[in-house]
Design an enzyme around this catalytic site. Structure first.
Site, PDB file in Angstrom:
ATOM      1  CB  CYS A 280     -31.457  20.015  -0.687  1.00 16.68           C
ATOM      2  SG  CYS A 280     -29.737  20.105  -1.212  1.00 16.68           S
TER       3      CYS A 280
ATOM      4  CB  CYS B 141     -27.005  12.837  -1.105  1.00 12.01           C
ATOM      5  SG  CYS B 141     -27.209  14.426  -0.249  1.00 12.01           S
TER       6      CYS B 141
END
Length: 347
Positions: A92, A188
């Site tokens: 990410c 997340c």
């Protein structure tokens, strides 16, 4: 005098809030928030909007849902079904946060992108060097070890020389006192979802049950699909014994789960691929570096050997526990991050 425009990546947490407050003193700050279809997106967005309004900075919301799924979620799921233990934050950061998100921020007219990461940057003769954060308990340089010179050249890490206690004191002195006990979650997109449930609910390949064997070849039982297990796992094996069994390896080709005792989890070396060197220079052959084999790992001395331009071997001074394929081995020379590679195997 016109202030340089800087975009701050905001999450609604104390770190990005502190970074924005610090940078407001010197730059024309604008806030940017990623829509990744995170489970609590609406709640997060509302909090970020309130913070931006309180700080009197413009806020932009960047929609990256489709690319986040393609580049991060699909990688995460596929890796587990291949018997690996992936690290989605590494992907990410390089592909999304400091990739597409950074591109969007710069395209909006910002000259730099700031985040609340605990890491430090140094520049010498146009070359950027990534260093650990001063607060060793919060250092996030591990997650940034895949970044390129081009990415680092446009980044600011205003919290790199501060401690978490400093951050809380600083935001409180500016009137922000409701952050205590609120920390960002490492993965997340899982939030309150169990890993097994997340994998089962996604688009998944066939993951049939298979044999569980010991490291010495004895048949011990059946597993429920390799994606339910990771190196070092003890719970959920269903193998009663006088001492615990642990997952030692996952053979995706034969669909076999290999287990052993705690002593069987230790590796004296590892092989890594997809090598990335931040300063584009290979580490010194047979030189001793500090290697971290996962984020929470404190680091261990290891000697570097080049296998190819893309792969390398590390031989540890002391054998390391639970070396997991799919995680990343990150090399440090003192406080400086040298680079990293994806772990293929521990030996």
């Amino acid at each position: 005098m016109t202030r340089q425009p800087v975009g701050i990546a905001m999450s609604g947490g104390v770190d990005s809030t502190a970074a924005a407050l610090i940078l407001k003193e010197r730059f024309a700050v604008e806030g940017f928030f990623m829509n990744l279809a995170q489970p609590d997106f609406e709640k997060q967005r509302n909090r970020v909007e309130q913070l931006a309004a309180t700080m009197d900075i413009p806020l932009h919301i960047i929609d990256l849902k489709a690319e986040f799924k393609k580049r991060v979620l699909d990688y995460f799921t596929t890796s587990y079904y291949r018997g690996k233990t992936p690290n989605p934050c590494m992907i990410c950061n390089r592909e999304i946060k400091f990739g597409l998100f950074m591109d969007a921020i710069l395209s909006a007219g910002m000259t730099r992108v700031a985040t609340g990461h605990y890491a430090r940057l140094c520049c010498s003769e146009g070359e950027y060097f990534l260093h650990t954060g001063t607060d060793a308990t919060k250092d996030q340089s591990y997650f940034l070890s895949r970044l390129t010179q081009q990415q680092l050249a446009r980044v600011l890490f205003p919290l790199g020389s501060m401690s978490k206690k400093d951050i809380y004191r600083f935001v409180a002195s500016n009137g922000y006192t409701d952050f205590r006990g609120v920390e960002s979650q490492d993965v997340c997109f899982l939030k309150d979802t169990r890993l097994s449930a997340f994998l089962e609910n996604g688009e998944k390949p066939s993951a049939p049950p298979g044999p569980i064997i010991s490291v010495d070849g004895r048949m011990l039982g059946r597993h429920s699909g390799l994606h339910h297990y990771t190196i070092g796992q003890r719970r959920g094996l269903g193998l009663p014994d006088t001492s615990p069994w642990y997952v030692c390896s996952l053979d995706h080709q034969t669909n076999v789960l290999v287990v052993g005792k705690n002593r069987d989890l230790f590796s004296s070396s590892l092989i890594a691929c997809n090598a990335h060197w931040i300063n584009r220079v290979l580490p010194l052959e047979n030189h001793r570096y500090t290697a971290r084999i996962r984020y929470a790992h404190p680091g261990s001395a290891a000697r570097f050997t080049r296998i190819s331009d893309d792969s390398f071997k590390l031989v540890f001074d002391e054998a390391q526990r639970a070396v997991a394929p799919g995680q990343y081995a990150v090399l440090y020379d003192g406080e400086r991050v040298i680079g990293s590679g994806e772990i293929v195997s521990g030996q």
